[in-house]
Design an enzyme around this catalytic site. Structure first.
Site, PDB file in Angstrom:
ATOM      1  N   CYS A  55      24.106   8.677  56.744  1.00  0.00           N
ATOM      2  CA  CYS A  55      23.497  10.008  56.747  1.00  0.00           C
ATOM      3  C   CYS A  55      24.523  11.078  56.420  1.00  0.00           C
ATOM      4  O   CYS A  55      24.211  12.097  55.785  1.00  0.00           O
ATOM      5  CB  CYS A  55      22.873  10.312  58.112  1.00  0.00           C
ATOM      6  N   CYS A 102      24.745   8.205  62.527  1.00  0.00           N
ATOM      7  CA  CYS A 102      24.455   7.463  61.285  1.00  0.00           C
ATOM      8  C   CYS A 102      25.461   7.838  60.202  1.00  0.00           C
ATOM      9  O   CYS A 102      25.399   8.939  59.643  1.00  0.00           O
ATOM     10  CB  CYS A 102      23.021   7.758  60.833  1.00  0.00           C
TER      11      CYS A 102
END
Length: 319
Positions: A82, A79
């Site tokens: 993230c 991700c």
């Protein structure tokens, strides 16, 4: 970009008065027991950020939430948003000096926790206060907004549950500083610009590195991410998705939706959307979709298996 936020104003609605009272009483019991055993020792700043799994969730999150609000950062290695949010949360956890504890949860390794919290996309951030779970926000959020949310969280913990935080040993030895690299100042400037919401400044800082070292991996990745965030920052997610659904042949609409998919952590959806767009288009439209797909590959990284699979799918529709 306008991520979906979940206001702290909903805290009162999440727990009835009786449940809140019971949680407060339980928190007081836990603190009293800790005091009888000599109290909690001061921890070094590095202990304010912990990795948590399903096996240790009760001990590391539920029990600790009786003394300090525990912020849960649901993330994954693949991700990219993230990787922007995670370091920011870690820095703030240390800066708040024991008033919060940050628990990082890898969703790939902890699917049950992800399901229990009803998470649809990452990054997703929750809190646990005296055993009560509270949604905070989802997606990449500006630092100022995160600070405001954390301040409200701490206030709720203090006023409703009597949470005073954990003691931090300010004299704990810090790790030795590493030797600075030739582009550290420019990369730090890019990260600072991202934290401040200055996407144009971040793009320029990464370009400054690449002007001297075109193959610099961190700068290439950072530039791809910053340019993606720049493209989506002013989009209306609902309008974009409706337009893409209503106009499957509109390449511009599909490209915009794919950008939003990726920012929301839906990597395979983004790749699949553009591969399908390439398959059913021709000429300049096909090339536009293909080039955007290649740009999104840069955001995720060539070594990611989803990029490998999407490259193979792209090759099949092209040849």
């Amino acid at each position: 970009m306008q991520p979906r936020n979940m206001s702290m104003s909903g805290v009162v609605d999440l727990a009835a008065v009786k449940a809140a009272g019971e949680a407060k009483a339980k928190a007081e019991q836990v603190r009293a027991e800790a005091a009888r055993q000599g109290g909690s020792a001061a921890v070094p700043p590095s202990a304010l950020v912990i990795d948590v799994d399903e096996a240790g969730f009760e001990r590391d999150v539920l029990q600790r939430s009786a003394e300090v609000p525990v912020v849960l950062d649901f993330w994954a290695e693949w991700c990219e948003p993230c990787k922007q949010l995670g370091p920011l949360l870690e820095r703030l956890a240390v800066e708040y000096n024991g008033r919060i504890l940050l628990a990082k949860i890898d969703v790939d390794a902890n699917q049950m926790l992800m399901q229990q919290f009803g998470i649809q996309g990452i990054p997703a951030v929750f809190a646990v206060v005296a055993g009560q779970a509270l949604p905070l926000f989802q997606g990449a959020v500006p630092e100022a907004q995160i600070r405001e949310t954390l301040d409200q969280l701490i206030q709720v913990g203090e006023e409703r549950f009597g949470l005073t935080g954990i003691a931090v040993d300010a004299d704990a030895s810090a790790p030795a500083a590493r030797q600075a690299g030739p582009y550290d100042a420019l990369l730090e400037a890019a990260m600072s610009a991202l934290d401040a919401g200055d996407l144009a400044g971040a793009v320029q800082a990464y370009k400054n590195v690449l002007a001297d070292d075109p193959a610099h991996p961190e700068a290439k990745l950072g530039l791809a991410q910053a340019e993606l965030l720049t493209r989506v920052q002013d989009l209306d997610p609902g309008a974009v998705r409706r337009n893409a659904a209503d106009n499957p042949a509109d390449v511009t609409a599909q490209i915009a939706a794919a950008d939003l998919d990726l920012v929301g952590g839906h990597v395979q959806d983004a790749f699949g959307r553009l591969v399908e767009t390439v398959r059913r288009t021709a000429g300049e439209d096909r090339n536009a979709a293909r080039l955007r797909l290649l740009e999104l590959f840069e955001v995720i990284g060539a070594d990611d298996p989803r990029v490998t699979a999407a490259r193979q799918a792209l090759a099949r529709v092209l040849f």
